[in-house]
Design a protein around this motif. Sequence first.
Motif, short mmCIF file in Angstrom:
data_model
loop_
_atom_site.label_atom_id
_atom_site.label_comp_id
_atom_site.label_asym_id
_atom_site.label_seq_id
_atom_site.Cartn_x
_atom_site.Cartn_y
_atom_site.Cartn_z
N GLN A 136 0.81 -1.21 0.00
CA GLN A 136 0.00 0.00 0.00
C GLN A 136 0.85 1.27 0.00
O GLN A 136 0.30 2.38 -0.03
N VAL A 137 2.18 1.14 0.04
CA VAL A 137 3.03 2.31 -0.17
C VAL A 137 2.75 2.90 -1.56
O VAL A 137 2.74 4.13 -1.74
N ALA A 138 2.49 2.03 -2.53
CA ALA A 138 2.09 2.51 -3.86
C ALA A 138 0.79 3.28 -3.79
O ALA A 138 0.60 4.31 -4.47
N GLY A 139 -0.13 2.82 -2.93
CA GLY A 139 -1.39 3.53 -2.77
C GLY A 139 -1.21 4.91 -2.18
O GLY A 139 -1.84 5.88 -2.64
N ILE A 140 -0.34 5.03 -1.17
CA ILE A 140 -0.15 6.34 -0.53
C ILE A 140 0.57 7.29 -1.48
O ILE A 140 0.32 8.51 -1.47
N ILE A 141 1.44 6.77 -2.35
CA ILE A 141 2.09 7.62 -3.35
C ILE A 141 1.08 8.08 -4.40
O ILE A 141 1.11 9.23 -4.85
N SER A 142 0.15 7.18 -4.79
CA SER A 142 -0.90 7.59 -5.73
C SER A 142 -1.76 8.69 -5.12
O SER A 142 -2.21 9.61 -5.83
N ALA A 143 -1.99 8.61 -3.81
CA ALA A 143 -2.73 9.69 -3.14
C ALA A 143 -1.95 11.00 -3.22
O ALA A 143 -2.54 12.09 -3.35
N GLY A 144 -0.62 10.91 -3.15
CA GLY A 144 0.20 12.12 -3.30
C GLY A 144 0.04 12.75 -4.67
O GLY A 144 0.01 13.99 -4.80
N ILE A 145 -0.05 11.92 -5.71
CA ILE A 145 -0.27 12.46 -7.07
C ILE A 145 -1.62 13.16 -7.15
O ILE A 145 -1.74 14.25 -7.75
N VAL A 146 -2.65 12.56 -6.56
CA VAL A 146 -3.98 13.19 -6.54
C VAL A 146 -3.91 14.50 -5.77
O VAL A 146 -4.55 15.51 -6.14
N LEU A 147 -3.15 14.49 -4.68
CA LEU A 147 -2.99 15.71 -3.87
C LEU A 147 -2.41 16.85 -4.71
O LEU A 147 -2.86 18.00 -4.63
N ILE A 148 -1.41 16.53 -5.51
CA ILE A 148 -0.81 17.54 -6.39
C ILE A 148 -1.86 18.09 -7.36
O ILE A 148 -1.93 19.31 -7.62
N SER A 149 -2.70 17.20 -7.88
CA SER A 149 -3.76 17.65 -8.79
C SER A 149 -4.74 18.57 -8.08
O SER A 149 -5.20 19.57 -8.66
N ILE A 150 -5.07 18.24 -6.83
CA ILE A 150 -6.02 19.07 -6.08
C ILE A 150 -5.44 20.45 -5.81
O ILE A 150 -6.11 21.48 -5.98
N VAL A 151 -4.17 20.48 -5.43
CA VAL A 151 -3.57 21.74 -4.99
C VAL A 151 -3.13 22.61 -6.17
O VAL A 151 -3.31 23.83 -6.17
N ALA A 152 -2.55 21.97 -7.20
CA ALA A 152 -1.89 22.77 -8.23
C ALA A 152 -2.45 22.62 -9.64
O ALA A 152 -2.45 23.58 -10.42
N LEU A 153 -2.93 21.41 -10.00
CA LEU A 153 -3.27 21.15 -11.40
C LEU A 153 -4.75 21.32 -11.73
O LEU A 153 -5.13 21.19 -12.89
N GLY A 154 -5.57 21.57 -10.73
CA GLY A 154 -7.00 21.66 -10.98
C GLY A 154 -7.35 22.72 -12.00
O GLY A 154 -8.19 22.51 -12.88
N LYS A 155 -6.68 23.87 -11.92
CA LYS A 155 -6.97 24.98 -12.83
C LYS A 155 -6.68 24.60 -14.27
O LYS A 155 -7.40 25.01 -15.20
N LEU A 156 -5.65 23.76 -14.48
CA LEU A 156 -5.27 23.38 -15.84
C LEU A 156 -6.31 22.49 -16.51
O LEU A 156 -6.38 22.42 -17.74
N LEU A 157 -7.12 21.78 -15.72
CA LEU A 157 -8.10 20.84 -16.28
C LEU A 157 -9.46 21.48 -16.51
O LEU A 157 -10.39 20.80 -16.96
N GLU A 158 -9.61 22.76 -16.23
CA GLU A 158 -10.93 23.39 -16.38
C GLU A 158 -11.43 23.43 -17.82
O GLU A 158 -12.63 23.35 -18.06
#
Length: 720
Positions: free
Chosen positions: A368-390
């Motif tokens: 599940q270390v892979a799972g927690i890293i995938s959560a980190g990628i989603v976190l980056i999307s929430i914090v920084a990349l959301g505007k780019l996907l509008e």
Amino acid sequence: CSRKRVFQITKTFLPILEWLPNYRVKEWLISDVISGVSTGLVATLQGLAYALLVAVPVGYGLYSAFFPILTYFFLGTSRHISVGPFPVVSLMVGSVVLSMAPDDNFLTDGSNATATNGTGTLVDTESRDAQRVLIASTLTFLVGILQVIFGVLQIGFIVRYLADPLVGGFTTAAAFQVLVSQLKIVLNVSTKNYNGVLSIVYTLIETFEKIGTTNIADLIAGLLTIFVCMVVKEINDRFKHKIPIPIPIEVIVTIVATGISYAADLEKKYNAGIVKSIPRGFLPPEPPDVSLFSQMIAASFSIAIVAYAIAVSVGKVYATKYDYAIDGNQEFIAFGFSNIFSGAFSCFVATTALSRTAVQESTGGKTQVAGIISAGIVLISIVALGKLLEPLQKSVLAAVVIANLKGMFMQVFDVPRLWRQNKVDAMIWVFTCVASIILGLDLGLLAGLLFGLLTVVLRVQFPSWGGFGNIPGTDIYKKVKDYKNVIEPEGVKILKFSSPIFYANIDGLKSSLKSTVGFDAVKVYNKRLKALRKIQKLIKKGKLKATKNGIISEPGINNEAFETDEEPEDNEDLQVPTKEVEIQVDWNSELPVKVNIPKVPIHSLILDFGAVTFLDIVAVRSIKTIIREFERIDVRVYFASYQDNLISQLERTAFFDDIVRKDIFFLTVHDAVLYIRNQMTYSDNQDPIFEKISLMQESKEPIEFTETSCPDDELDVQEE
């Protein structure tokens, strides 16, 4: 009560304490990082896409792909599943959301209104979306509470009632419902949000009625996305041994589609439906609206079970593949706390997605270390990349959802195979699928579950049975209908009843007995009593005489002792003293023409109880009655191949007495047959000149008849 015991109990509730200390950093970390990045990219896009199924703004899908992983990392027992949204569960949540917060509840003339309900009426989308998010998060919180309760009560076994055919039919129906719900987004056609029975039919009808308003830009983007995703996924499957990492086609398509939409300004030029706004950062946690619990408790129960069943079934596949065990009850607790935690952060119900889990495993994920890293990628999307996907078109997200349904639709090809292997399982699959499409997913699942249980009850109520015979020269007994060379022992019938015997199938046992032996023991007994009564009357009148050699009638006198087949049964006039005349009748000898007494060609009956696992009180009483009925017509009943627990069960129910003794029970059918042969041989040798009085129509010997007096306290026939 020791420190070691406390630590063991703690590890049971926190499985991370079991596997994290044994984590092989040098061997596993790089693989988990690569797997986590790949899975995180897919989870980001699927979170956005599956939010459309829940009927909430797409940004909340990112939260649902992030928060559940955090708690499952500590509490889960599966090392490979990717926790987050799943289309079937998301659609079930969406049906509750749409039923409790339809567009019609938010009609307005204000500035926040848009014509989105398909009729041109203005809808306050801001209030509507806020209410739908609250309902989805409250439902998630309630689902989590139910799952924790199920886990604490150790009822993880409940998933066993969701058989594979039932799950297959249900998920296929859910895939069809997902397809219909996303079709209007691909076409960018506004329709009412239908819910309940036949909602899928109404949605299809209205979608095709308004198909003329299709947005061509959205349609082309959706179709291209579906085509490209399915082709590349097929390449990934075909060449998975040659491609080290599956091609993340959803990510590539999304990036390309977002760039094209932004560059071509599709929203303004072609009125394409785009995501528009994705919230950056996190919303503060909010408590659930407890007042809504009563309206969603039934739906939350089915969602809790389905979400758990999907996660455990996927987890067991990989646990078997990599030789470790998952704890079903702990999985209930893990997903329960995950949903309680994520429900406070405006998420919807989490389970696992098959495609996302396959990406995590195939890219080398070990824990599940892979799972927690995938959560980190989603976190980056929430914090920084959301505007780019509008600028991303909603039809592209809907197409990503549809492309991921291929595996579920392929389950349709299981039906012919199921029909060849087991027709009942095929019927369960088809019934559950049709019911889930027509009635909706929650009622369809309940209907499929009840239908599956009904098939089990019917199979127990009407089990297989048959007369058995011996394979010559062996101690093996097989069904007479299925084997040519088996021989039934002379004068013996063997019946095997392949089911537990209880109140619902006891009549089936009785009817199978009649079919096997070829007569009804009660009718035979009643016929004999009637015949005996008339014989005695005619003897008294002098029309019949009894001797040691038989009973004869006077010349020229009609025989009135017997009835034809047409004469109805009359059980009221059977109480005739039998000791008035001491006679024995060989009921299987040659009888006068009008005699209507069924022949009894057997002297013994063996009941093979090898497949009888339990008896209820009704069955015990009925079997005791059966023994007495056959004993009255001189047929002995024996039991063979019984389970060890049956004797103690029969003792507790007062089954044994002076007539029914334990010496009629044998370990095998062959033991019983040998005992019967021994008894018959011994009986013949003991009294070779057994005197019987048979019924005859003619005799030339002089007749002497002695009448005995009837005692005052004589019992009637039935009491005797």
